[in-house]
Design an enzyme around this catalytic site. Structure first.
Site, PDB file in Angstrom:
ATOM      1  N   ALA A  82     -20.638  53.616  75.955  1.00  0.00           N
ATOM      2  CA  ALA A  82     -19.922  52.354  75.753  1.00  0.00           C
ATOM      3  C   ALA A  82     -19.028  52.493  74.535  1.00  0.00           C
ATOM      4  N   THR A  99     -14.140  51.063  79.454  1.00  0.00           N
ATOM      5  CA  THR A  99     -15.405  51.828  79.495  1.00  0.00           C
ATOM      6  C   THR A  99     -16.586  50.928  79.859  1.00  0.00           C
ATOM      7  N   THR A 133     -27.258  44.891  74.958  1.00  0.00           N
ATOM      8  CA  THR A 133     -27.360  44.377  73.594  1.00  0.00           C
ATOM      9  C   THR A 133     -27.789  42.913  73.563  1.00  0.00           C
ATOM     10  N   ASP A 134     -28.367  42.509  72.431  1.00  0.00           N
ATOM     11  CA  ASP A 134     -28.709  41.093  72.260  1.00  0.00           C
ATOM     12  C   ASP A 134     -27.464  40.224  72.059  1.00  0.00           C
ATOM     13  N   GLU A 135     -26.311  40.864  71.770  1.00  0.00           N
ATOM     14  CA  GLU A 135     -25.109  40.070  71.474  1.00  0.00           C
ATOM     15  C   GLU A 135     -24.610  39.283  72.685  1.00  0.00           C
ATOM     16  N   TYR A 159     -16.327  42.764  72.483  1.00  0.00           N
ATOM     17  CA  TYR A 159     -17.405  43.728  72.761  1.00  0.00           C
ATOM     18  C   TYR A 159     -18.524  43.072  73.563  1.00  0.00           C
ATOM     19  N   SER A 160     -19.041  41.934  73.055  1.00  0.00           N
ATOM     20  CA  SER A 160     -20.217  41.356  73.731  1.00  0.00           C
ATOM     21  C   SER A 160     -19.837  40.795  75.095  1.00  0.00           C
ATOM     22  N   LYS A 163     -19.952  43.737  77.400  1.00  0.00           N
ATOM     23  CA  LYS A 163     -21.330  44.129  77.711  1.00  0.00           C
ATOM     24  C   LYS A 163     -21.972  43.090  78.645  1.00  0.00           C
ATOM     25  N   LYS A 198     -20.650  51.484  60.993  1.00  0.00           N
ATOM     26  CA  LYS A 198     -21.631  50.401  61.127  1.00  0.00           C
ATOM     27  C   LYS A 198     -22.275  50.117  59.770  1.00  0.00           C
ATOM     28  N   GLY A 292     -14.729  35.098  64.327  1.00  0.00           N
ATOM     29  CA  GLY A 292     -15.739  34.755  65.351  1.00  0.00           C
ATOM     30  C   GLY A 292     -17.120  35.300  65.046  1.00  0.00           C
ATOM     31  N   HIS A 293     -17.390  35.603  63.793  1.00  0.00           N
ATOM     32  CA  HIS A 293     -18.630  36.293  63.379  1.00  0.00           C
ATOM     33  C   HIS A 293     -19.888  35.523  63.814  1.00  0.00           C
TER      34      HIS A 293
HETATM   35  P1  NAD Z   1     -21.949  54.899  69.948  1.00  0.00           P
HETATM   36  O1  NAD Z   1     -20.602  54.253  69.816  1.00  0.00           O
HETATM   37  O2  NAD Z   1     -22.546  55.584  68.766  1.00  0.00           O
HETATM   38  O3  NAD Z   1     -21.893  55.993  71.121  1.00  0.00           O
HETATM   39  C1  NAD Z   1     -21.261  55.768  72.338  1.00  0.00           C
HETATM   40  C2  NAD Z   1     -21.150  57.083  73.083  1.00  0.00           C
HETATM   41  O4  NAD Z   1     -20.522  56.835  74.355  1.00  0.00           O
HETATM   42  C3  NAD Z   1     -20.284  58.125  72.361  1.00  0.00           C
HETATM   43  O5  NAD Z   1     -20.913  59.389  72.388  1.00  0.00           O
HETATM   44  C4  NAD Z   1     -18.997  58.157  73.172  1.00  0.00           C
HETATM   45  O6  NAD Z   1     -18.328  59.416  73.141  1.00  0.00           O
HETATM   46  C5  NAD Z   1     -19.515  57.821  74.570  1.00  0.00           C
HETATM   47  N1  NAD Z   1     -18.474  57.231  75.431  1.00  0.00           N
HETATM   48  C6  NAD Z   1     -17.630  56.209  75.113  1.00  0.00           C
HETATM   49  N2  NAD Z   1     -16.793  55.966  76.146  1.00  0.00           N
HETATM   50  C7  NAD Z   1     -17.137  56.845  77.137  1.00  0.00           C
HETATM   51  C8  NAD Z   1     -16.655  57.074  78.460  1.00  0.00           C
HETATM   52  N3  NAD Z   1     -15.640  56.347  78.973  1.00  0.00           N
HETATM   53  N4  NAD Z   1     -17.248  58.029  79.191  1.00  0.00           N
HETATM   54  C9  NAD Z   1     -18.274  58.772  78.689  1.00  0.00           C
HETATM   55  N5  NAD Z   1     -18.750  58.607  77.448  1.00  0.00           N
HETATM   56  C10 NAD Z   1     -18.193  57.661  76.680  1.00  0.00           C
HETATM   57  O7  NAD Z   1     -22.885  53.767  70.518  1.00  0.00           O
HETATM   58  P2  NAD Z   1     -24.438  53.493  70.231  1.00  0.00           P
HETATM   59  O8  NAD Z   1     -24.561  52.665  69.023  1.00  0.00           O
HETATM   60  O9  NAD Z   1     -25.181  54.753  70.352  1.00  0.00           O
HETATM   61  O10 NAD Z   1     -24.771  52.543  71.484  1.00  0.00           O
HETATM   62  C11 NAD Z   1     -25.204  53.098  72.722  1.00  0.00           C
HETATM   63  C12 NAD Z   1     -25.454  51.966  73.705  1.00  0.00           C
HETATM   64  O11 NAD Z   1     -26.433  51.085  73.179  1.00  0.00           O
HETATM   65  C13 NAD Z   1     -24.214  51.109  73.984  1.00  0.00           C
HETATM   66  O12 NAD Z   1     -24.215  50.771  75.338  1.00  0.00           O
HETATM   67  C14 NAD Z   1     -24.428  49.875  73.112  1.00  0.00           C
HETATM   68  O13 NAD Z   1     -23.804  48.750  73.680  1.00  0.00           O
HETATM   69  C15 NAD Z   1     -25.938  49.754  73.159  1.00  0.00           C
HETATM   70  N6  NAD Z   1     -26.574  49.110  72.001  1.00  0.00           N
HETATM   71  C16 NAD Z   1     -26.301  49.537  70.726  1.00  0.00           C
HETATM   72  C17 NAD Z   1     -26.965  48.949  69.653  1.00  0.00           C
HETATM   73  C18 NAD Z   1     -26.719  49.408  68.227  1.00  0.00           C
HETATM   74  O14 NAD Z   1     -27.215  48.768  67.300  1.00  0.00           O
HETATM   75  N7  NAD Z   1     -25.987  50.480  67.983  1.00  0.00           N
HETATM   76  C19 NAD Z   1     -27.885  47.935  69.876  1.00  0.00           C
HETATM   77  C20 NAD Z   1     -28.127  47.499  71.191  1.00  0.00           C
HETATM   78  C21 NAD Z   1     -27.477  48.112  72.239  1.00  0.00           C
HETATM   79  O1  DAU Z   2     -26.982  43.424  67.905  1.00  0.00           O
HETATM   80  C1  DAU Z   2     -26.763  44.662  68.532  1.00  0.00           C
HETATM   81  C2  DAU Z   2     -25.402  45.179  68.158  1.00  0.00           C
HETATM   82  O2  DAU Z   2     -25.490  45.613  66.809  1.00  0.00           O
HETATM   83  C3  DAU Z   2     -24.913  46.327  69.045  1.00  0.00           C
HETATM   84  O3  DAU Z   2     -24.752  45.850  70.353  1.00  0.00           O
HETATM   85  C4  DAU Z   2     -23.598  46.893  68.529  1.00  0.00           C
HETATM   86  O4  DAU Z   2     -23.212  48.015  69.306  1.00  0.00           O
HETATM   87  C5  DAU Z   2     -23.790  47.318  67.098  1.00  0.00           C
HETATM   88  O5  DAU Z   2     -22.563  47.782  66.557  1.00  0.00           O
HETATM   89  C6  DAU Z   2     -24.320  46.156  66.260  1.00  0.00           C
HETATM   90  O6  DAU Z   2     -23.308  45.116  66.135  1.00  0.00           O
HETATM   91  P1  DAU Z   2     -23.071  44.363  64.738  1.00  0.00           P
HETATM   92  O7  DAU Z   2     -21.716  43.768  64.735  1.00  0.00           O
HETATM   93  O8  DAU Z   2     -24.226  43.475  64.411  1.00  0.00           O
HETATM   94  O9  DAU Z   2     -23.155  45.644  63.753  1.00  0.00           O
HETATM   95  P2  DAU Z   2     -22.314  46.074  62.453  1.00  0.00           P
HETATM   96  O10 DAU Z   2     -23.046  47.218  61.835  1.00  0.00           O
HETATM   97  O11 DAU Z   2     -20.871  46.237  62.755  1.00  0.00           O
HETATM   98  O12 DAU Z   2     -22.475  44.797  61.507  1.00  0.00           O
HETATM   99  C7  DAU Z   2     -23.771  44.318  61.137  1.00  0.00           C
HETATM  100  C8  DAU Z   2     -23.554  43.067  60.289  1.00  0.00           C
HETATM  101  O13 DAU Z   2     -22.952  43.468  59.052  1.00  0.00           O
HETATM  102  C9  DAU Z   2     -22.580  42.068  60.911  1.00  0.00           C
HETATM  103  O14 DAU Z   2     -23.026  40.759  60.596  1.00  0.00           O
HETATM  104  C10 DAU Z   2     -21.258  42.345  60.218  1.00  0.00           C
HETATM  105  C11 DAU Z   2     -21.693  42.819  58.840  1.00  0.00           C
HETATM  106  N1  DAU Z   2     -20.787  43.814  58.202  1.00  0.00           N
HETATM  107  C12 DAU Z   2     -20.454  44.920  58.888  1.00  0.00           C
HETATM  108  C13 DAU Z   2     -19.620  45.858  58.342  1.00  0.00           C
HETATM  109  C14 DAU Z   2     -19.229  47.106  59.113  1.00  0.00           C
HETATM  110  C15 DAU Z   2     -20.340  43.605  56.910  1.00  0.00           C
HETATM  111  O15 DAU Z   2     -20.667  42.570  56.258  1.00  0.00           O
HETATM  112  N2  DAU Z   2     -19.514  44.539  56.351  1.00  0.00           N
HETATM  113  C16 DAU Z   2     -19.115  45.650  57.022  1.00  0.00           C
HETATM  114  O16 DAU Z   2     -18.316  46.456  56.456  1.00  0.00           O
END
Ligand code: NAD
Ligand code: DAU
Length: 354
Positions: A82, A99, A133-135, A159-160, A163, A198, A292-293
């Site tokens: 994703a 994607t 995701t929970d989002e 994004y959300s 998803k 992140k 939209g946070h």
């Molecule tokens: P990430 O951005 O670190 O990794 C995404 C991976 O997908 C990368 O390796 C990228 O190269 C690959 N990718 C992107 N587009 C592609 C395409 N078109 N074809 C093939 N590969 C492709 O993401 P992550 O944080 O590891 O998240 C993985 C999954 O978990 C996602 O579906 C995300 O929505 C979900 N998720 C993430 C979190 C979080 O906190 N990171 C929480 C809940 C759910």
């Molecule tokens: O809840 C699950 C989601 O968590 C996943 O689905 C997403 O893929 C993952 O990226 C994550 O989303 P968030 O937007 O919550 O994550 P992020 O790390 O971008 O931000 C976490 C919190 O921190 C959010 O409230 C925004 C804040 N933030 C983030 C950044 C990058 C800041 O205050 N400063 C920053 O520079």
């Protein structure tokens, strides 16, 4: 029989593949496009392991997905691939639609064709697990109960929304065609190999570089944090015994404000890598909020605990310490991925946030 993992070079996907191969001898076909977020270096320890087959390619490429399914006959698809970063979705939503929606649609169609040609035992055994995701549930106020599997879908960011659309497709492919799917909606993950756009790895890498630690708005937004290997274990349990068609919420029972998270990261860095200039807290800077946070996410993870016996193993204190130590030990990894593209992103996202 092998499993097919999509997005297995990203943060959660690479942790999943590494964990899987310590627990199972079932080979992994890893399909990843290697976008800016994908990094084969995460899988370097598998370089000589014949159980890991890496395919660089796009989940939107139907012919490629068909060929992989045909040649490898996987017993399950675990779909991580994703676009995953909310801020990037605000600056450029189209890659997210392609994607997250089109890519999931392509995989579902390929999986449906593959599945209907299996014999009866193969049909019963096959699973398509969708990682979400929970989002998708939107934002909670401080007095609302955590999200359950029946909470309304109210996605607020591009994004959300993308998803949420993919979750609906997965549900419909089960309901209409009988494809044996499961879905997990997980809270914020943290741990090794997370791309430093992140919150947690961004704060660690900025602090070590002596750069500002940018807190969006008042920093009182709440997320529910889960150590990444706990998420991987939850997915493995769902694959083993999850009910076909079911959705499972996965979370850490660990709600924290962003400002608390940053304070804990700072305290660990002050202990483990003290700076003669004084505490890293001096770098904390409030910047313009994310449009939209969402204010608060929280997960009610009772269903997966009651049905499948899963609970997180890691506490936030132990998980965060491991994470900070990992980034301190892997500054070369960070250096290699914070390339020109990453620096451009930092300018684009933070340059306009006084
Ligand atoms: P990430 O951005 O670190 O990794 C995404 C991976 O997908 C990368 O390796 C990228 O190269 C690959 N990718 C992107 N587009 C592609 C395409 N078109 N074809 C093939 N590969 C492709 O993401 P992550 O944080 O590891 O998240 C993985 C999954 O978990 C996602 O579906 C995300 O929505 C979900 N998720 C993430 C979190 C979080 O906190 N990171 C929480 C809940 C759910
Ligand atoms: O809840 C699950 C989601 O968590 C996943 O689905 C997403 O893929 C993952 O990226 C994550 O989303 P968030 O937007 O919550 O994550 P992020 O790390 O971008 O931000 C976490 C919190 O921190 C959010 O409230 C925004 C804040 N933030 C983030 C950044 C990058 C800041 O205050 N400063 C920053 O520079």
């Amino acid at each position: 029989m092998p499993i097919l993992v999509t997005g297995g070079a990203g943060f959660i996907g690479s942790n999943f593949v590494l964990d899987w191969l310590t627990q199972s001898d079932e080979p992994v076909i890893n399909l990843d496009r290697l976008t800016y977020a994908g990094n084969q270096e995460n899988l370097a320890s598998l370089a000589n392991d014949p159980r890991h087959i890496f395919v660089q390619g796009d989940i939107c490429d139907r012919a490629l997905v068909d060929a992989i399914l045909q040649q490898n006959q996987p017993r399950a698809i675990i779909h991580f691939a994703a676009e995953s970063h909310v801020d990037r979705s605000i600056h450029g939503p189209s890659a997210f639609m392609r994607t997250n929606i089109d890519g999931t649609f392509t995989l579902l169609e390929a999986a449906r064709d593959h599945w209907r040609n299996l014999n009866e035992a193969g049909k019963r055994w096959f699973r398509f697990h969708h990682v979400s995701t929970d989002e998708v549930y939107g934002s909670l106020t401080s007095d609302q109960a955590p999200f359950t599997e029946t909470s309304l879908y109210q996605p607020n960011s591009p994004y959300s929304a993308s998803k949420a659309a993919s979750d609906h497709l997965v549900r419909a492919w089960h309901h209409t065609y009988g494809l044996p799917v499961t879905t997990s909606n997980c809270s914020n993950n943290y741990g090794p190999f997370q791309f430093p756009e992140k919150l947690i790895p961004l704060m660690i890498t900025h602090a070590l570089a002596g750069k500002p630690l940018p807190i969006y708005g008042d920093g009182q937004q709440i997320r529910d944090w889960l150590y990444v290997t706990d998420h991987c274990a939850a997915i493995r349990r769902i694959l083993e015994d999850g009910r076909v068609g079911a959705v499972y919420n996965v979370g850490g029972w660990n709600e924290l404000t962003n400002i608390d998270i940053v304070a804990q990261v700072v305290a660990l860095l002050d202990e483990l890598r003290p700076n003669p200039a004084g505490s890293y807290a001096r770098l904390i800077t409030h910047v313009t909020d994310r449009p939209g946070h969402d204010r608060r996410y929280a997960i009610d993870a009772r269903k997966i605990e009651q049905e499948l016996g899963w609970r997180p193993m890691e506490t936030f204190a132990t998980g965060l310490r491991k994470t900070v130590l990992w980034y301190l030990d892997h500054q070369d990894w960070v250096g290699r991925i914070t390339s020109g593209e990453y620096r451009q992103w930092i300018d684009q996202n933070y340059g306009a946030r006084p």
